[in-house]
Design a protein around this motif. Structure first.
Motif, short mmCIF file in Angstrom:
data_model
loop_
_atom_site.label_atom_id
_atom_site.label_comp_id
_atom_site.label_asym_id
_atom_site.label_seq_id
_atom_site.Cartn_x
_atom_site.Cartn_y
_atom_site.Cartn_z
N ARG A 1 0.83 -1.31 -0.26
CA ARG A 1 -0.09 0.01 -0.10
C ARG A 1 0.77 1.35 -0.19
O ARG A 1 0.61 2.15 -0.68
CB ARG A 1 -0.76 0.12 1.37
N LYS B 1 2.93 1.92 -3.30
CA LYS B 1 2.04 2.30 -4.35
C LYS B 1 1.71 3.55 -4.05
O LYS B 1 1.39 4.56 -4.94
CB LYS B 1 0.74 1.55 -4.49
N GLU C 1 3.26 4.97 -7.84
CA GLU C 1 2.24 4.21 -8.52
C GLU C 1 2.84 3.27 -9.79
O GLU C 1 2.54 2.19 -9.97
CB GLU C 1 1.13 5.02 -9.40
N THR C 2 3.91 3.87 -10.23
CA THR C 2 4.42 3.01 -11.23
C THR C 2 5.50 1.88 -10.87
O THR C 2 5.96 1.08 -11.69
CB THR C 2 5.54 4.24 -12.16
N GLN D 1 6.67 -1.51 -9.72
CA GLN D 1 5.79 -2.81 -10.11
C GLN D 1 6.16 -3.69 -8.96
O GLN D 1 7.36 -3.53 -8.19
CB GLN D 1 6.42 -3.54 -11.32
N LYS E 1 -5.64 -6.48 -5.97
CA LYS E 1 -6.17 -5.31 -6.07
C LYS E 1 -5.59 -4.15 -5.86
O LYS E 1 -5.62 -2.94 -6.26
CB LYS E 1 -7.49 -5.39 -4.95
N LEU E 2 -4.43 -3.98 -4.79
CA LEU E 2 -3.69 -3.18 -4.41
C LEU E 2 -2.53 -2.75 -5.63
O LEU E 2 -1.65 -1.79 -5.57
CB LEU E 2 -2.98 -3.41 -3.20
N GLY E 3 -2.48 -3.76 -6.60
CA GLY E 3 -1.61 -3.44 -7.62
C GLY E 3 -0.42 -4.23 -7.94
O GLY E 3 0.39 -3.91 -8.70
N ILE F 1 1.68 -7.13 -9.59
CA ILE F 1 1.53 -7.75 -10.74
C ILE F 1 1.26 -9.29 -10.88
O ILE F 1 0.79 -9.81 -11.80
CB ILE F 1 2.77 -7.28 -11.83
#
Length: 126
Positions: free
Chosen positions: A67, A70, A74-75, A77, A95-97, A99
């Protein structure tokens, strides 16, 4: 030129050393953190392109670290690792991003392939 910076976050020393060695040999710049506080400080200072993150870390858990990573950028990975078949945690992380995820014990070649896919190295042929 992109050097490809990878942060390895795991409280198990052996796993950090193993992944560190593999990705350094591949030509990536690697950083290691044993806990969330170290991880976030490296994220702020060195801005890794990719984080390999263990979900089960004492103190700040993997989801919280994810969390915050991110939120910071955001970018970046994130690939998560979990030793347990904790589907809820995996779904939440996706869901939190995150990959992709790997279960421990992981297959080195699979992790290597996933990292190469996300973070191809532009190495000039010598």
């Amino acid at each position: 030129m992109m050097s490809g910076k990878i942060l390895i976050v795991d409280d198990q020393y052996g796993i950090r050393i193993l992944l560190n060695e593999i990705f350094q040999k591949e030509g990536y710049r690697t950083y290691q953190a044993a806990n969330g506080v170290q991880a976030l400080s490296i994220v702020e200072k060195d801005r890794p392109d990719l984080v390999i993150l263990d979900m089960k870390i004492p103190g700040m858990d993997g989801l919280e670290i994810l969390r915050r990573v991110k939120k910071h950028d955001e970018t970046i990975q994130v690939i998560i690792m979990t030793a347990y078949g904790e589907l809820d945690m995996i779904h939440e992380a996706m869901k939190l991003g995150a990959i992709t995820h790997f279960a421990k014990p992981f297959d080195i070649d699979e992790i290597r392939a996933a990292v190469r896919k996300e973070l191809p190295l532009n190495t000039p042929s010598s």
